[in-house]
Design a protein around this motif. Structure first.
Motif, PDB file in Angstrom:
ATOM      1  N   GLY A  81      10.267  -5.048  -9.572  1.00 51.76           N
ATOM      2  CA  GLY A  81       9.131  -4.359  -9.116  1.00 51.76           C
ATOM      3  C   GLY A  81       8.700  -3.202  -9.949  1.00 51.76           C
ATOM      4  N   SER A  82       9.084  -2.930 -10.801  1.00 49.61           N
ATOM      5  CA  SER A  82       8.767  -1.842 -11.771  1.00 49.61           C
ATOM      6  C   SER A  82       7.288  -1.299 -12.190  1.00 49.61           C
ATOM      7  CB  SER A  82       9.397  -1.509 -13.078  1.00 49.61           C
ATOM      8  OG  SER A  82       9.236  -2.714 -13.829  1.00 49.61           O
ATOM      9  N   ASP A  83       6.248  -2.553 -12.065  1.00 53.44           N
ATOM     10  CA  ASP A  83       4.991  -2.391 -12.012  1.00 53.44           C
ATOM     11  C   ASP A  83       4.283  -2.703 -10.812  1.00 53.44           C
ATOM     12  OD1 ASP A  83       5.552  -4.989 -11.456  1.00 53.44           O
ATOM     13  OD2 ASP A  83       4.382  -5.871 -13.155  1.00 53.44           O
ATOM     14  N   SER A  84       4.909  -2.477  -9.665  1.00 47.96           N
ATOM     15  CA  SER A  84       4.378  -2.608  -8.177  1.00 47.96           C
ATOM     16  C   SER A  84       4.213  -1.236  -7.657  1.00 47.96           C
ATOM     17  CB  SER A  84       5.052  -3.472  -7.123  1.00 47.96           C
ATOM     18  OG  SER A  84       4.444  -3.620  -6.194  1.00 47.96           O
ATOM     19  N   TYR A  85       2.971  -0.454  -7.953  1.00 46.70           N
ATOM     20  CA  TYR A  85       3.164   0.864  -7.489  1.00 46.70           C
ATOM     21  C   TYR A  85       1.662   1.317  -6.994  1.00 46.70           C
ATOM     22  CZ  TYR A  85       1.836   1.229 -12.538  1.00 46.70           C
ATOM     23  OH  TYR A  85       1.152   0.992 -13.639  1.00 46.70           O
ATOM     24  N   ALA A  86       1.306   2.558  -6.769  1.00 47.22           N
ATOM     25  CA  ALA A  86      -0.119   2.982  -6.311  1.00 47.22           C
ATOM     26  C   ALA A  86      -0.581   3.804  -7.136  1.00 47.22           C
ATOM     27  CB  ALA A  86       0.079   3.927  -4.733  1.00 47.22           C
ATOM     28  N   VAL A  87      -2.070   3.696  -7.085  1.00 52.90           N
ATOM     29  CA  VAL A  87      -2.943   4.202  -8.034  1.00 52.90           C
ATOM     30  C   VAL A  87      -3.916   4.781  -7.235  1.00 52.90           C
ATOM     31  CG1 VAL A  87      -1.919   3.254 -10.456  1.00 52.90           C
ATOM     32  CG2 VAL A  87      -4.147   2.116  -8.865  1.00 52.90           C
ATOM     33  N   GLN A  88      -4.692   5.870  -7.698  1.00 51.15           N
ATOM     34  CA  GLN A  88      -5.834   6.315  -7.107  1.00 51.15           C
ATOM     35  C   GLN A  88      -7.266   5.688  -7.675  1.00 51.15           C
ATOM     36  OE1 GLN A  88      -7.245  10.568  -7.172  1.00 51.15           O
ATOM     37  NE2 GLN A  88      -6.573  10.688  -5.241  1.00 51.15           N
ATOM     38  N   ILE A  94      -8.516  -3.590   2.163  1.00 58.40           N
ATOM     39  CA  ILE A  94      -8.079  -4.924   1.622  1.00 58.40           C
ATOM     40  C   ILE A  94      -6.574  -4.957   2.072  1.00 58.40           C
ATOM     41  CG2 ILE A  94      -7.626  -6.410  -0.279  1.00 58.40           C
ATOM     42  CD1 ILE A  94     -10.497  -6.031   0.307  1.00 58.40           C
ATOM     43  N   LYS A  95      -6.272  -6.050   2.788  1.00 53.06           N
ATOM     44  CA  LYS A  95      -4.879  -6.005   3.503  1.00 53.06           C
ATOM     45  C   LYS A  95      -3.556  -6.281   2.643  1.00 53.06           C
ATOM     46  CE  LYS A  95      -6.971  -4.648   7.329  1.00 53.06           C
ATOM     47  NZ  LYS A  95      -7.018  -3.302   7.864  1.00 53.06           N
ATOM     48  N   TYR A  96      -2.584  -5.807   2.952  1.00 50.28           N
ATOM     49  CA  TYR A  96      -1.237  -6.260   2.552  1.00 50.28           C
ATOM     50  C   TYR A  96      -0.700  -6.979   3.389  1.00 50.28           C
ATOM     51  CZ  TYR A  96       4.066  -5.170   2.684  1.00 50.28           C
ATOM     52  OH  TYR A  96       5.290  -5.438   2.807  1.00 50.28           O
ATOM     53  N   TRP A  97      -0.401  -8.532   3.203  1.00 51.75           N
ATOM     54  CA  TRP A  97       0.381  -9.080   4.169  1.00 51.75           C
ATOM     55  C   TRP A  97       1.237  -9.945   3.424  1.00 51.75           C
ATOM     56  CZ3 TRP A  97       1.325  -7.645   8.877  1.00 51.75           C
ATOM     57  CH2 TRP A  97       1.764  -8.584   9.774  1.00 51.75           C
ATOM     58  N   GLY A  98       2.447  -9.916   3.490  1.00 54.30           N
ATOM     59  CA  GLY A  98       3.458 -10.990   2.778  1.00 54.30           C
ATOM     60  C   GLY A  98       4.271 -10.263   1.736  1.00 54.30           C
ATOM     61  N   LYS A  99       5.673 -10.722   1.751  1.00 54.87           N
ATOM     62  CA  LYS A  99       6.493 -10.278   0.517  1.00 54.87           C
ATOM     63  C   LYS A  99       6.978 -11.269  -0.326  1.00 54.87           C
ATOM     64  CE  LYS A  99       8.130  -6.071   3.501  1.00 54.87           C
ATOM     65  NZ  LYS A  99       8.211  -6.919   4.886  1.00 54.87           N
ATOM     66  N   ARG A 100       6.868 -11.045  -1.705  1.00 52.65           N
ATOM     67  CA  ARG A 100       7.490 -11.933  -2.580  1.00 52.65           C
ATOM     68  C   ARG A 100       9.053 -11.554  -2.637  1.00 52.65           C
ATOM     69  NH1 ARG A 100       7.431  -9.957  -7.936  1.00 52.65           N
ATOM     70  NH2 ARG A 100       5.988  -7.883  -8.194  1.00 52.65           N
ATOM     71  N   ASP A 101       9.230 -10.410  -2.411  1.00 54.81           N
ATOM     72  CA  ASP A 101      10.576  -9.633  -2.373  1.00 54.81           C
ATOM     73  C   ASP A 101      11.031  -8.924  -1.296  1.00 54.81           C
ATOM     74  OD1 ASP A 101      13.180  -8.065  -2.856  1.00 54.81           O
ATOM     75  OD2 ASP A 101      13.248  -9.356  -5.013  1.00 54.81           O
ATOM     76  N   THR A 102      11.617  -9.512  -0.323  1.00 54.46           N
ATOM     77  CA  THR A 102      11.871  -8.467   0.918  1.00 54.46           C
ATOM     78  C   THR A 102      12.742  -7.339   0.740  1.00 54.46           C
ATOM     79  OG1 THR A 102      13.822  -9.950   1.680  1.00 54.46           O
ATOM     80  CG2 THR A 102      11.567 -10.580   2.561  1.00 54.46           C
ATOM     81  N   LYS A 103      13.773  -7.127  -0.296  1.00 53.79           N
ATOM     82  CA  LYS A 103      14.355  -6.251  -0.208  1.00 53.79           C
ATOM     83  C   LYS A 103      13.473  -4.933  -1.081  1.00 53.79           C
ATOM     84  CE  LYS A 103      18.168  -3.496  -0.599  1.00 53.79           C
ATOM     85  NZ  LYS A 103      18.652  -2.690   0.246  1.00 53.79           N
ATOM     86  N   LEU A 104      13.027  -5.282  -2.172  1.00 54.25           N
ATOM     87  CA  LEU A 104      12.333  -4.478  -2.908  1.00 54.25           C
ATOM     88  C   LEU A 104      11.009  -4.008  -2.383  1.00 54.25           C
ATOM     89  CD1 LEU A 104      13.232  -5.591  -6.464  1.00 54.25           C
ATOM     90  CD2 LEU A 104      13.953  -3.439  -5.436  1.00 54.25           C
ATOM     91  N   ILE A 105      10.802  -5.035  -1.361  1.00 49.58           N
ATOM     92  CA  ILE A 105       9.107  -4.796  -0.641  1.00 49.58           C
ATOM     93  C   ILE A 105       7.999  -4.931  -1.889  1.00 49.58           C
ATOM     94  CG2 ILE A 105       7.674  -3.624   0.914  1.00 49.58           C
ATOM     95  CD1 ILE A 105       9.745  -2.303   2.030  1.00 49.58           C
ATOM     96  N   LEU A 106       8.226  -6.034  -2.535  1.00 44.52           N
ATOM     97  CA  LEU A 106       7.136  -6.499  -3.517  1.00 44.52           C
ATOM     98  C   LEU A 106       6.053  -7.293  -2.801  1.00 44.52           C
ATOM     99  CD1 LEU A 106       9.420  -7.157  -6.520  1.00 44.52           C
ATOM    100  CD2 LEU A 106       8.361  -4.965  -5.741  1.00 44.52           C
ATOM    101  N   PRO A 107       4.934  -7.130  -2.743  1.00 41.96           N
ATOM    102  CA  PRO A 107       3.814  -7.986  -2.109  1.00 41.96           C
ATOM    103  C   PRO A 107       3.511  -9.008  -2.782  1.00 41.96           C
ATOM    104  CG  PRO A 107       2.815  -5.967  -3.188  1.00 41.96           C
ATOM    105  CD  PRO A 107       4.123  -6.014  -3.584  1.00 41.96           C
ATOM    106  N   THR A 108       2.635  -9.857  -1.902  1.00 42.16           N
ATOM    107  CA  THR A 108       2.268 -11.224  -2.643  1.00 42.16           C
ATOM    108  C   THR A 108       0.829 -11.000  -2.757  1.00 42.16           C
ATOM    109  OG1 THR A 108       1.558 -11.834  -0.073  1.00 42.16           O
ATOM    110  CG2 THR A 108       3.686 -12.744  -0.930  1.00 42.16           C
TER     111      THR A 108
END
Length: 500
Positions: free
Chosen positions: A176-183, A17-31
């Motif tokens: 961005g504190s809730d934008s992270y990876a999980v397994q 499932i592709k990541y494409w687009g940012k809602r915040d370019t500095k913090l790199i928060l995805p759309t």
């Protein structure tokens, strides 16, 4: 004087499932949220060594042997600063710790695959950087916490902090504190998933992911539909297929999302073309391969996916890889022999062919070089902390002049006219057999030393046709990961057999 240094490697991940687009370019928060498969580091990885020293004048970075500028306020500087800050917090809590957070750092990083060619080099690179600095600073942070930092270097890097099947949760908070990876699941949950990477081009992309996705955010109406209505449902569905190990459903969702991602790129103004004629031909081959399987009463046997580039990644259960390699080679003949790390062809080489009932007219054969390389790999583990022997910095704290990771060949032995040699390369041990015998048998013994004396435990035997410098990685496939263990010794015995 103490040396403060650490080396780590990190894997490539390829999104379903592709990541494409940012809602915040500095913090790199995805759309939108995304999900990927982590690939085996024995085949694709970035390795990074970091050292902190008061004698250094400033922070420095070498990438694949070339020094790169660390721009103030840039992504590299941000990751280094974030990790330094965590180390400083530890030092303030425990005054007995050495105050290395104030030392400049030297960092050397290498990829064992082309950089910026659609193979997720920035993801593995920033994951290795964060993992190396976290080991240097002895940070207690877990992988999800570190993924918050890796994300600020390269969005997809957060997913390379885990092995197996990984989701990047887009989050909603402005900081961005809730934008992270999980397994979603470890590699051990579904180890049967393999991947064939078709390297169509190892050139740098004409439109980078960073600039391309922002153009899409600004101009594509299809993207807005995708992020609001399509991706949320697909994230739930594909997570369920992974937990259920349902490849048919996994394949269908993976291909649908790849198609829509590239449709979004085409919906951008001006349009972005990441795939080419070779890419589209590979899609046609996989579609026809699956059609034959379904027509014969089966299910989907393979799934293609494309990131922001022309290179194809084909996911499939291991049992289907032999047919898939033969199919690709028939239409895209290779200049070099296929490196067969899992022993699909038992050293016999690949003969291109199609399965019975395949419509060969779905694509035209291409010339040698249209697909430059084929890489067979599988789902893999997360970042590894490596020993001093793998370091990429020399005694002076600058990048090593020799190619990283390769030690001299060692432990050569002779058996009846045959020579067995072992090489160390990064985290793996490679075995070569040379000689005049037409067939050889390789016995692999694990040396163990329990109290009261040592003994050898056989891990297995394999027989291969003799080819000069035959890469005996097929043994690895049958004996799982014994050749990647760095803390055990192995004894290899070779017995010449009669002509085959």
């Amino acid at each position: 004087m103490s040396v403060y240094q650490a080396t780590a490697s990190a894997p490539v991940n390829i999104a379903c499932i592709k990541y494409w687009g940012k809602r915040d370019t500095k913090l790199i928060l995805p759309t939108n949220s995304s999900l990927s498969v982590t690939l085996d580091q024995d085949h694709l990885r970035s390795t990074t060594t970091s050292r902190a020293d008061p004698s250094f004048n400033k922070d420095r970075l070498w990438l694949n042997g070339e020094e790169e500028e660390i721009k103030e306020g840039g992504r590299l500087a941000t990751c280094i600063s974030e990790l330094r800050g965590l180390r400083k917090q530890l030092e303030e809590k425990d005054t007995s710790l050495p105050k290395i957070s104030g030392y400049p750092v030297h960092i050397s990083s290498r990829n064992n695959f082309p950089t910026a060619a659609g193979l997720a080099s920035s993801a593995s690179g920033f994951a290795a950087l964060v993992s190396s600095l976290a080991a240097l600073y002895q940070l207690p942070a877990d992988a999800s916490r570190l993924s918050l930092i890796a994300r600020q270097g390269s969005g997809s890097a957060c997913r390379s902090l885990f092995g197996g099947f990984v989701a990047w949760q887009m989050g909603e908070k402005p900081d961005g504190s809730d934008s992270y990876a999980v397994q979603v699941a470890p590699r051990e949950h579904w180890p049967d998933i393999h991947a064939l990477i078709c390297v169509v081009s190892d050139d740098k992309k004409g439109t980078s992911s960073t600039s391309g996705m922002q153009r899409t955010v600004e101009t594509s109406t299809l993207l807005q539909h995708r992020i609001k209505h399509v991706v949320p449902e697909r994230m739930l569905a594909i997570s369920d297929t992974i937990r259920a190990r349902d490849f048919d459903a996994f394949a269908r969702i993976t291909m649908q999302d790849s198609n829509q991602f590239h449709a979004v790129a085409l919906d951008t103004d001006p349009p972005i073309f990441y795939m080419n004629d070779v890419s589209r031909a590979i899609i046609a081959l996989i579609v026809e391969y699956n059609r034959v399987a379904v027509a014969n009463g089966g299910k989907l046997k393979a799934a293609y996916t494309y990131d922001a580039g022309p290179n194809a990644v084909i996911y499939a259960p291991q049992e289907n890889l032999k047919e898939i390699v033969e199919l690709i080679v028939k239409y895209f003949p290779q200049a070099d022999s296929f490196k067969d790390p899992f022993g699909l062809f038992a050293g016999q080489g690949v003969q291109g062919k199609v399965v019975e009932g395949f419509n060969e007219a779905v694509a035209k054969p291409f010339a040698v070089g249209a697909v430059k390389n084929l890489i067979h790999t599988r789902v893999g583990d997360g970042p590894r902390t490596l020993g001093a022997a793998e370091a990429l910095l020399g005694p002076d704290g600058c990048k090593k002049s020799a190619p990283a990771g390769k030690d001299k060949r060692h432990a050569s032995t002779r058996h009846g006219g045959l020579t067995v040699s072992r090489e160390r390369w990064s985290n793996s041990r490679t075995t070569y057999v040379t000689g005049s015998a037409q067939r050889v048998t390789l016995d692999v013994l694990r040396e163990v030393a329990p109290p009261g004396g040592g003994r050898s435990v056989s891990l297995g035997t394999t027989t291969l046709p003799r080819r000069r410098h035959d890469h005996l990685l097929s043994v690895r496939g049958r004996l799982e990961d014994f050749m990647t263990l760095s803390d055990v010794n192995f004894k290899f015995s070779v017995r010449p057999l009669g002509p085959s």
